[in-house]
Scaffold this active site. Structure first.
Site: not given
Length: 198
Positions: A161, A173
């Protein structure tokens, strides 16, 4: 006088956020992280894969088996080692694929990975982190290429992201600048393979 000072403070905060997230014109490019390698490349999501090198904080985008982009990334707040459990701050290592796309996120776009996968599930079960029922559900879900259970002790909702890449800040992430996630958006789709190296 008070309003002028407040205005300068507010402007400073806005600029700091813009630099952190990598908004143009604050996108930093270098020989090591040039972004897309040629402006003549036409995105072809059907023939794309990603390799992530955690130690180098590097994402390489391939199309038709050729590198077409190199991007700087940030990782989980405790990046060394493979992800084993919820809250460990580690980014997983191994072979994954994009299984979910969310365009309604504060990070512009979120491309969810199908973590946990086979080795993650087996290790978690062996360590007693998941129940027999959760183990079976995760294995069945993997066979159907669905979104894994993301609410077990193994952790979940790991993805690629935007949001900024200046330092390791995520919960596991892979984060890019907002500019770079907007570039990758043209190349990524559900099913895109993602290999994460230590």
């Amino acid at each position: 006088m008070k309003w002028a000072s407040l205005g300068w403070i507010l402007l400073g905060i806005i600029l700091a956020v813009a630099i952190w997230r990598g908004f143009p014109p604050f996108q930093i490019r270098s020989n090591q992280f040039p972004g897309i390698l040629s402006s003549s490349i036409t995105p072809d999501p059907q023939h794309v894969k990603i390799e992530i090198f955690k130690a180098e904080r590097k994402l390489i985008l391939y199309q038709n088996e050729k590198p077409v982009g190199i991007f700087k990334i940030a990782l989980g707040f405790s990046p060394i080692g493979d992800k084993e459990r919820e809250g460990d701050g580690k980014t997983p290592e191994g072979d994954y694929a994009i299984c979910y796309v969310n365009d309604k996120t504060p990070y512009l776009y979120f491309y969810g990975l199908n973590y946990p996968q086979g080795k993650d599930i087996k290790r978690g079960f062996k360590q007693g982190r998941i129940s027999q029922r959760q183990y079976q559900e995760l294995i069945d879900n993997n066979k159907n290429n669905g979104i894994p259970l993301w609410n077990t002790a193994l952790g979940g909702e790991v993805g690629i992201h935007g949001g900024g890449n200046l330092w390791d800040w995520t919960k596991g992430c892979i984060a890019l600048s907002d500019t770079d996630i907007l570039i990758l958006k043209k190349y990524l789709m559900i099913g895109t393979p993602v290999h994460i190296f230590p």
